[in-house]
Scaffold this motif. Sequence first.
Motif, PDB file in Angstrom:
ATOM      1  N   VAL A   1     -24.881  20.021 -11.912  1.00  0.00           N
ATOM      2  CA  VAL A   1     -24.543  18.596 -11.631  1.00  0.00           C
ATOM      3  C   VAL A   1     -24.738  17.718 -12.868  1.00  0.00           C
ATOM      4  O   VAL A   1     -23.898  16.902 -13.235  1.00  0.00           O
ATOM      5  CB  VAL A   1     -25.420  18.108 -10.445  1.00  0.00           C
ATOM      6  CG1 VAL A   1     -25.304  16.570 -10.342  1.00  0.00           C
ATOM      7  CG2 VAL A   1     -24.965  18.738  -9.174  1.00  0.00           C
ATOM      8  N   ILE A   2     -25.875  17.951 -13.481  1.00  0.00           N
ATOM      9  CA  ILE A   2     -26.161  17.138 -14.679  1.00  0.00           C
ATOM     10  C   ILE A   2     -25.146  17.397 -15.766  1.00  0.00           C
ATOM     11  O   ILE A   2     -24.656  16.480 -16.428  1.00  0.00           O
ATOM     12  CB  ILE A   2     -27.603  17.433 -15.159  1.00  0.00           C
ATOM     13  CG1 ILE A   2     -28.586  16.832 -14.162  1.00  0.00           C
ATOM     14  CG2 ILE A   2     -27.854  16.853 -16.544  1.00  0.00           C
ATOM     15  CD1 ILE A   2     -30.026  17.330 -14.336  1.00  0.00           C
ATOM     16  N   THR A   3     -24.801  18.669 -15.931  1.00  0.00           N
ATOM     17  CA  THR A   3     -23.814  19.012 -16.970  1.00  0.00           C
ATOM     18  C   THR A   3     -22.475  18.362 -16.692  1.00  0.00           C
ATOM     19  O   THR A   3     -21.842  17.779 -17.585  1.00  0.00           O
ATOM     20  CB  THR A   3     -23.666  20.540 -17.048  1.00  0.00           C
ATOM     21  OG1 THR A   3     -24.941  21.112 -17.244  1.00  0.00           O
ATOM     22  CG2 THR A   3     -22.720  20.911 -18.178  1.00  0.00           C
ATOM     23  N   VAL A   4     -22.087  18.495 -15.425  1.00  0.00           N
ATOM     24  CA  VAL A   4     -20.787  17.875 -15.063  1.00  0.00           C
ATOM     25  C   VAL A   4     -20.840  16.353 -15.281  1.00  0.00           C
ATOM     26  O   VAL A   4     -19.902  15.741 -15.819  1.00  0.00           O
ATOM     27  CB  VAL A   4     -20.453  18.213 -13.592  1.00  0.00           C
ATOM     28  CG1 VAL A   4     -19.270  17.375 -13.121  1.00  0.00           C
ATOM     29  CG2 VAL A   4     -20.127  19.683 -13.491  1.00  0.00           C
TER      30      VAL A   4
ATOM     31  N   LEU B   1     -18.520  14.157 -17.568  1.00  0.00           N
ATOM     32  CA  LEU B   1     -17.751  12.989 -17.119  1.00  0.00           C
ATOM     33  C   LEU B   1     -18.060  11.757 -17.985  1.00  0.00           C
ATOM     34  O   LEU B   1     -17.170  10.993 -18.394  1.00  0.00           O
ATOM     35  CB  LEU B   1     -18.077  12.668 -15.663  1.00  0.00           C
ATOM     36  CG  LEU B   1     -17.439  13.610 -14.638  1.00  0.00           C
ATOM     37  CD1 LEU B   1     -18.003  13.335 -13.246  1.00  0.00           C
ATOM     38  CD2 LEU B   1     -15.934  13.456 -14.639  1.00  0.00           C
ATOM     39  N   ILE B   2     -19.373  11.643 -18.249  1.00  0.00           N
ATOM     40  CA  ILE B   2     -19.766  10.494 -19.100  1.00  0.00           C
ATOM     41  C   ILE B   2     -19.102  10.578 -20.467  1.00  0.00           C
ATOM     42  O   ILE B   2     -18.592   9.595 -21.020  1.00  0.00           O
ATOM     43  CB  ILE B   2     -21.301  10.441 -19.228  1.00  0.00           C
ATOM     44  CG1 ILE B   2     -21.881   9.989 -17.891  1.00  0.00           C
ATOM     45  CG2 ILE B   2     -21.744   9.497 -20.327  1.00  0.00           C
ATOM     46  CD1 ILE B   2     -23.369  10.219 -17.767  1.00  0.00           C
ATOM     47  N   CYS B   3     -19.080  11.818 -21.026  1.00  0.00           N
ATOM     48  CA  CYS B   3     -18.435  11.983 -22.340  1.00  0.00           C
ATOM     49  C   CYS B   3     -16.952  11.632 -22.259  1.00  0.00           C
ATOM     50  O   CYS B   3     -16.392  10.987 -23.149  1.00  0.00           O
ATOM     51  CB  CYS B   3     -18.615  13.423 -22.840  1.00  0.00           C
ATOM     52  SG  CYS B   3     -20.292  13.763 -23.370  1.00  0.00           S
ATOM     53  N   VAL B   4     -16.316  12.117 -21.143  1.00  0.00           N
ATOM     54  CA  VAL B   4     -14.875  11.823 -21.000  1.00  0.00           C
ATOM     55  C   VAL B   4     -14.656  10.305 -20.911  1.00  0.00           C
ATOM     56  O   VAL B   4     -13.777   9.743 -21.581  1.00  0.00           O
ATOM     57  CB  VAL B   4     -14.313  12.526 -19.753  1.00  0.00           C
ATOM     58  CG1 VAL B   4     -12.921  11.995 -19.426  1.00  0.00           C
ATOM     59  CG2 VAL B   4     -14.247  14.001 -20.014  1.00  0.00           C
TER      60      VAL B   4
END
Length: 328
Positions: free
Chosen positions: A68-71, A75-78
């Motif tokens: 979850v954290i990775t995703v 998403l934050i990076c995107v």
Amino acid sequence: MKPHPVKSCHCLKHSSIIVKSTEHIISEHTEQTMEMEAIYENTQDKVGPQTPSQNPTEAQNSRRWFVVITVGLGLICVLLVIALILLYIHQTAERDQLKKKVKEYNKTLTSLKINFSHLTDERDELQINLKSMSERKSELETNFSHLTDERDELQINLKSMSETKSELETNFSHLTDERDELQINLTSMSETKSELETRVKNLNDALMKSISGSFRYFISSEEKSWTDSRRFCRSRGGDLVIINTEEEQKYISSLVNENVWIGLSDAEKERNMKWVDNTPVNKGFWDKGEPNDYSGNENCVEIIHTKPILSNWNDFACSVMKKWICEK
Ligand SMILES: [Ca+2]
Ligand SMILES: [Ca+2]
Ligand SMILES: [Ca+2]
């Protein structure tokens, strides 16, 4: 046009907030990760090496959290990339707009430079005109000064002429008075002359009348034809004068101041001049060209008082009225 600094700052402020938010999320995630790692290590330390007997539910939850954290991080990076792209696009648009504005400013500046050049030219031209007008003004001032001097001189001359005019008018008035006085004197003298002439004539007539009984020469004061003149002399015992000598010619000529009949004619025979006593002419005192029997009608002789005393005879028409001289 100046760039819009407020808008630019606003965009940058948004970008900064996004970056800060992202940093904050990453920081939280990192802290969470570190906490989990710490929990995991503590767990390992407390539990010792993982064994197959480890709780599979916890491991599954950990992996799930990790995913979850990775995703979430992805998403934050995107989102961050999208935000950066949008920011880039926005700034590019702003840059283009600014470039456009700069271009317009340059165009406006060029136009202003041209206008400035024109204004400078106009200013130079106006300065030249101003200089020319100043020179013209100086010239006009000089002319005005000259005209003023001439006007003053003319006024002086006019004053002098006015004085001369007044003086001449005074002199004219005096001369007019003198003329009037002279005219009065002349009239008086003319009257005196006429009176004296009348008195002389009367005295002459009276003298001739007083000596009519013994006169030698009688000069008439009236006029008659040659025949009537002779009749007058004969009625008084004499006849028209007979000039016998040069002395008598001189004396008779000195007596007359008008043309007078004398006792000589060729009435009886043309070109045969005879005295009234029928004696021929011994010596004549004829005017030049006389006797000429002009028009064939000149048979009686007169003395012309304006001619020289030794050449004053002229034959003339006997019917003409003239004064005469009698001799007795
Ligand atoms: Ca005589
Ligand atoms: Ca004649
Ligand atoms: Ca004549």
